[in-house]
Design a protein around this motif. Structure first.
Motif, PDB file in Angstrom:
ATOM      1  N   ASP A 241      17.278  50.712 -51.987  1.00 38.61           N
ATOM      2  CA  ASP A 241      17.572  49.351 -52.425  1.00 38.61           C
ATOM      3  C   ASP A 241      19.017  49.248 -52.908  1.00 38.61           C
ATOM      4  OD1 ASP A 241      16.747  46.599 -53.093  1.00 38.61           O
ATOM      5  OD2 ASP A 241      17.127  47.260 -55.145  1.00 38.61           O
ATOM      6  N   ALA A 242      19.465  50.258 -53.676  1.00 33.58           N
ATOM      7  CA  ALA A 242      20.844  50.258 -54.168  1.00 33.58           C
ATOM      8  C   ALA A 242      21.826  50.364 -53.006  1.00 33.58           C
ATOM      9  CB  ALA A 242      21.046  51.421 -55.142  1.00 33.58           C
ATOM     10  N   GLU A 243      21.479  51.200 -52.010  1.00 36.53           N
ATOM     11  CA  GLU A 243      22.348  51.339 -50.835  1.00 36.53           C
ATOM     12  C   GLU A 243      22.435  50.022 -50.064  1.00 36.53           C
ATOM     13  OE1 GLU A 243      22.212  53.539 -46.502  1.00 36.53           O
ATOM     14  OE2 GLU A 243      21.273  54.578 -48.195  1.00 36.53           O
ATOM     15  N   SER A 250      29.770  44.876 -49.335  1.00 35.12           N
ATOM     16  CA  SER A 250      31.038  45.393 -48.774  1.00 35.12           C
ATOM     17  C   SER A 250      30.812  46.169 -47.486  1.00 35.12           C
ATOM     18  CB  SER A 250      31.744  46.262 -49.811  1.00 35.12           C
ATOM     19  OG  SER A 250      30.859  47.231 -50.321  1.00 35.12           O
ATOM     20  N   SER A 251      30.039  45.614 -46.564  1.00 36.33           N
ATOM     21  CA  SER A 251      29.707  46.331 -45.330  1.00 36.33           C
ATOM     22  C   SER A 251      30.937  46.600 -44.463  1.00 36.33           C
ATOM     23  CB  SER A 251      28.656  45.553 -44.530  1.00 36.33           C
ATOM     24  OG  SER A 251      29.097  44.239 -44.272  1.00 36.33           O
ATOM     25  N   ASP A 252      31.877  45.632 -44.408  1.00 40.82           N
ATOM     26  CA  ASP A 252      33.058  45.817 -43.553  1.00 40.82           C
ATOM     27  C   ASP A 252      33.890  47.013 -43.999  1.00 40.82           C
ATOM     28  OD1 ASP A 252      32.483  43.669 -41.889  1.00 40.82           O
ATOM     29  OD2 ASP A 252      33.538  42.232 -43.160  1.00 40.82           O
ATOM     30  N   SER A 253      34.162  47.104 -45.292  1.00 44.42           N
ATOM     31  CA  SER A 253      35.005  48.204 -45.781  1.00 44.42           C
ATOM     32  C   SER A 253      34.275  49.540 -45.696  1.00 44.42           C
ATOM     33  CB  SER A 253      35.442  47.931 -47.224  1.00 44.42           C
ATOM     34  OG  SER A 253      34.323  47.794 -48.076  1.00 44.42           O
ATOM     35  N   SER A 346      27.858  50.114 -34.912  1.00 45.50           N
ATOM     36  CA  SER A 346      27.678  48.663 -34.919  1.00 45.50           C
ATOM     37  C   SER A 346      27.175  48.229 -36.295  1.00 45.50           C
ATOM     38  CB  SER A 346      26.662  48.244 -33.851  1.00 45.50           C
ATOM     39  OG  SER A 346      26.288  46.896 -34.031  1.00 45.50           O
ATOM     40  N   ILE A 347      27.829  47.236 -36.854  1.00 45.75           N
ATOM     41  CA  ILE A 347      27.461  46.768 -38.192  1.00 45.75           C
ATOM     42  C   ILE A 347      26.060  46.173 -38.214  1.00 45.75           C
ATOM     43  CG2 ILE A 347      28.347  44.396 -38.019  1.00 45.75           C
ATOM     44  CD1 ILE A 347      29.643  44.916 -40.814  1.00 45.75           C
ATOM     45  N   ASP A 348      25.616  45.645 -37.073  1.00 47.08           N
ATOM     46  CA  ASP A 348      24.299  44.996 -37.003  1.00 47.08           C
ATOM     47  C   ASP A 348      23.146  45.998 -37.000  1.00 47.08           C
ATOM     48  OD1 ASP A 348      25.500  42.479 -36.857  1.00 47.08           O
ATOM     49  OD2 ASP A 348      25.723  42.635 -34.670  1.00 47.08           O
ATOM     50  N   ASP A 349      23.434  47.267 -36.743  1.00 44.41           N
ATOM     51  CA  ASP A 349      22.391  48.296 -36.673  1.00 44.41           C
ATOM     52  C   ASP A 349      22.184  49.014 -38.002  1.00 44.41           C
ATOM     53  OD1 ASP A 349      21.863  47.867 -33.973  1.00 44.41           O
ATOM     54  OD2 ASP A 349      23.412  49.290 -33.339  1.00 44.41           O
TER      55      ASP A 349
END
Length: 377
Positions: A241-243, A250-253, A346-349
């Motif tokens: 959950d924390a992850e 901040s998924s992009d960075s 891929s960010i979506d995965d």
């Protein structure tokens, strides 16, 4: 006067008394040591006789998910196992591996469990191999992760106490990073925890009621053969959950950082000294020794052992390059680089920084399957 001439009956009596007391004290010390040894041996014999009868260390009590997976693997007639932590449990889909390795006649089962890292993972995988009949398992894919120190609570945690028999405790003490600088104090703390765990293992049968605590919830994975799918709404509490929350913010960075690290690995592969500026002094040997031991156990049962490096976590890069230098690339695969594994970024995965949703797990499993099949053709 010659001192020898002064030696009379009184001195002789004193000398005999002194000798008598010296010998008596020596006997007392010897008796204490002998008595302690006898108590330990008796305790060990009692433990060996009584503990199996209590069922205290049966896998269904100690580590339910592990025990049930063993049964599931046998029911599915799986002949190939993939072993590791949550990054195996949530990432490797056995049915996909089946289809890719169909020509090799492999049927896979996922043995990934939360927080199963060295030195525990080597012990658990070794126990599976020891129990297997020759020819029962064809391939073991073992995820190599950095070692993790024991916590003081582990000395009374049933999952760990069950494993802390004398042989395993000695093995773990031997494989502590004794040659790593600045690790002496930590290593001795680990020794103390392990010895306490062995003492707990020895007298566990007398304290069975202390372990009557609820086990973690059993997650049925019979249909998926050990694979546990992550969704965006999975695990409302705990590490995952924390992850997930950090990833949302901040998924992009976080992904950019992973790509940078993976590209650095690609660059290092072509250097004469690929581990330059990495600090792994004294920490590679213990893992390498355990890898060699597991490989040898597999060889005795005609099992092909393949080591898998998923990410550049901590000492993984040093261990990977050391393994290549010593044994070559035949029994090792990796997804640590970028150029050969771009589809995995891929960010979506992504569920989070380290874990994948099912779409990412599918891509990762296909990547790994192709690498395994290429080594078996």
């Amino acid at each position: 006067m010659d001192p020898k001439l002064e030696w009379g009956p009184e001195q002789l009596r004193k000398s005999k008394k002194e000798n008598l007391y010296v010998r008596k004290n020596g006997r007392r010390k010897g008796n204490i040591i002998l008595g302690t040894v006898k108590i330990l041996v008796m305790g060990w014999l009692l433990s060996k006789a009584i503990t199996p009868w209590t069922g205290l260390f049966d896998w269904k009590n100690v580590f339910p998910n592990y025990g049930y997976r063993i049964e599931d693997a046998r029911k599915a007639q799986a002949n190939s196992l993939v072993f590791g932590s949550s990054t195996i449990a949530h990432h490797i889909i056995p049915s996909v591996l089946d289809s890719i390795t169909k020509e090799q006649g492999l049927i896979w089962h996922n043995f990934g469990f939360l927080k199963t890292v060295p030195p525990e993972s080597f012990n658990l995988a070794g126990q599976l191999i020891n129990r297997a009949q020759k020819g029962e398992i064809k391939v073991l894919l073992f995820e190599v992760l950095p070692e993790e120190d024991h916590k003081l609570a582990d000395a009374k945690n049933l999952r760990h106490v069950a494993q802390f028999n004398l042989i395993e405790v000695i093995r773990r003490i031997r494989h502590l990073p004794w040659k790593a600088p600045g690790q002496s104090e930590s290593n001795w703390e680990q020794c103390e925890i392990l010895i306490r765990g062995w003492a707990e293992h020895l007298i566990g049968f007398a304290k069975k009621s202390n372990y009557n605590t609820p086990s973690p919830p059993f997650i049925p994975t019979t249909a998926t053969r050990g694979f546990i799918e992550l969704t965006q709404d999975t695990w409302k509490t705990g590490r995952l959950d924390a992850e997930r929350e950090e990833w949302r913010q901040s998924s992009d960075s976080l992904l950019a950082q992973q790509v940078f690290i993976a590209k650095d690995f690609d660059y290092r592969k072509n250097l004469d000294n690929p581990t330059i500026n990495w600090n792994c002094v004294g920490r590679v040997g213990p893992i390498m020794n355990q890898m060699e031991s597991l490989h040898n156990k597999c060889a005795k049962k005609d099992i092909q052992c393949i080591f898998y490096f998923q990410k550049l976590w901590d000492t993984n890069g040093c261990i990977y390059f050391a393994y290549l230098n010593k044994w070559g690339a035949n029994d090792v695969i990796e997804t640590m680089g970028y150029e050969d594994h771009m589809e995995l970024y891929s960010i979506d995965d992504r569920y989070g920084e380290q874990h994948l949703l099912k779409g990412g797990a599918l891509k990762l499993t296909e990547d790994i399957g192709e690498q395994i099949a290429a080594r078996m053709r």
